[in-house]
Write an enzyme that holds these catalytic residues in place. Structure first.
Site, mmCIF file in Angstrom:
data_model
loop_
_atom_site.group_PDB
_atom_site.id
_atom_site.type_symbol
_atom_site.label_atom_id
_atom_site.label_comp_id
_atom_site.label_asym_id
_atom_site.label_seq_id
_atom_site.Cartn_x
_atom_site.Cartn_y
_atom_site.Cartn_z
ATOM 1 C CG ASP A 1 -11.943 -3.086 -0.957
ATOM 2 O OD1 ASP A 1 -11.072 -3.969 -0.888
ATOM 3 O OD2 ASP A 1 -11.686 -1.905 -1.239
ATOM 4 C CG ASP B 1 -1.877 -1.155 1.255
ATOM 5 O OD1 ASP B 1 -2.359 -1.520 0.168
ATOM 6 O OD2 ASP B 1 -2.150 -1.686 2.337
#
Length: 264
Positions: A131, A12
């Protein structure tokens, strides 16, 4: 012969650094992305995924630079996601060295984008990132979310996966928001359900906290397992995970003696 189960470290990235938090909150600096990518390649990573967690214009420019520098030194497939909103974003990322590109929110907002990307570059380039959160409001019991799991949509996760594949998605990156950050293991029910509806590879994400968590995700139907913090903190190496998969009777890609893991 069974396809080799892939092990994918996830980086990330925000403002040029690898960060890690829970649902993009309380982000902590975990290091330089190019150095970490090379480190994981040496450990035998099958692929590396970069996610731009801020995805502003400036951050996107930073990500292009990171991808280009990584591609110059690391020769394992790179997937890049976060802030991809149009076909030209994909073209530019591929131009600086990405092998695959992940889309999420932009595809939810305009599903036709999936077909546009697949038609121009091929389905193998397009990874649909989902997600997913458990929800009583959908037929399957799972809903697609945006904004790092904070905003629940009305989309049933399984129905959306099927639609995206029909439109041209070549791979599904399925991240369990409920499992993310818990380190209690992958959501195996979600993985099994996604496997049932998917004709393309499925990557399981969210919840890895122990070396014993990875093989059950592959057994549940995942083609690949993705993790971040357990690798960044040094709790586990890619080699640890591959050894556990192999000990469970699963096929993995072996790194030959003298192979530097695709690092120049």
């Amino acid at each position: 012969m069974a396809l080799a189960a892939r092990v994918i470290p996830c980086l990330d990235v925000a403002a040029g650094r690898v960060v890690k938090g829970v649902n993009f909150q309380n982000l902590r600096d975990m290091g330089d992305p190019v150095e970490l990518a090379a480190h994981y390649a040496l450990q035998g990573a099958d692929e590396i995924t970069f996610l731009d967690v801020t995805a502003t214009v400036d951050a996107r420019a930073t990500t292009y630079d990171i991808v280009q520098r990584t591609a110059e030194h690391v020769f394992v497939p790179l997937t890049v996601g976060g802030g991809v909103r149009e076909v030209e974003d994909v073209a530019r990322l591929l131009g600086v060295g990405a092998d695959k590109v992940g889309v999420n929110s932009a595809a939810i907002a305009r599903p036709a984008l999936i077909g546009e990307i697949a038609d121009r570059f091929g389905a193998q380039v397009l990874v649909l990132s989902l997600d997913v959160k458990r929800s009583a409001a959908t037929p399957s019991g799972f809903a697609v979310t945006t904004h790092g799991g904070r905003t629940e949509t009305s989309l049933d996760a399984l129905a959306w996966a099927r639609e995206a594949i029909e439109r041209g998605a070549g791979e599904l990156l399925v991240n369990s928001i409920d499992a993310d950050g818990t380190k209690d293991g992958f959501d195996l029910e979600l993985v099994r359900l996604m496997r049932e509806v998917s004709s393309v590879p499925v990557i399981a994400s969210g919840g890895a906290g122990d070396v014993s968590h990875f093989a059950p995700a592959i057994d549940a139907g995942a083609d690949a397992v993705l993790a971040a913090s357990v690798f960044h903190t040094g709790q586990l190496t890619v080699g640890d995970v591959k050894a556990a998969l192999k000990a469970s009777g699963l096929t993995i890609r072996e790194v030959a003696p003298g192979d530097r893991g695709g690092v120049r």
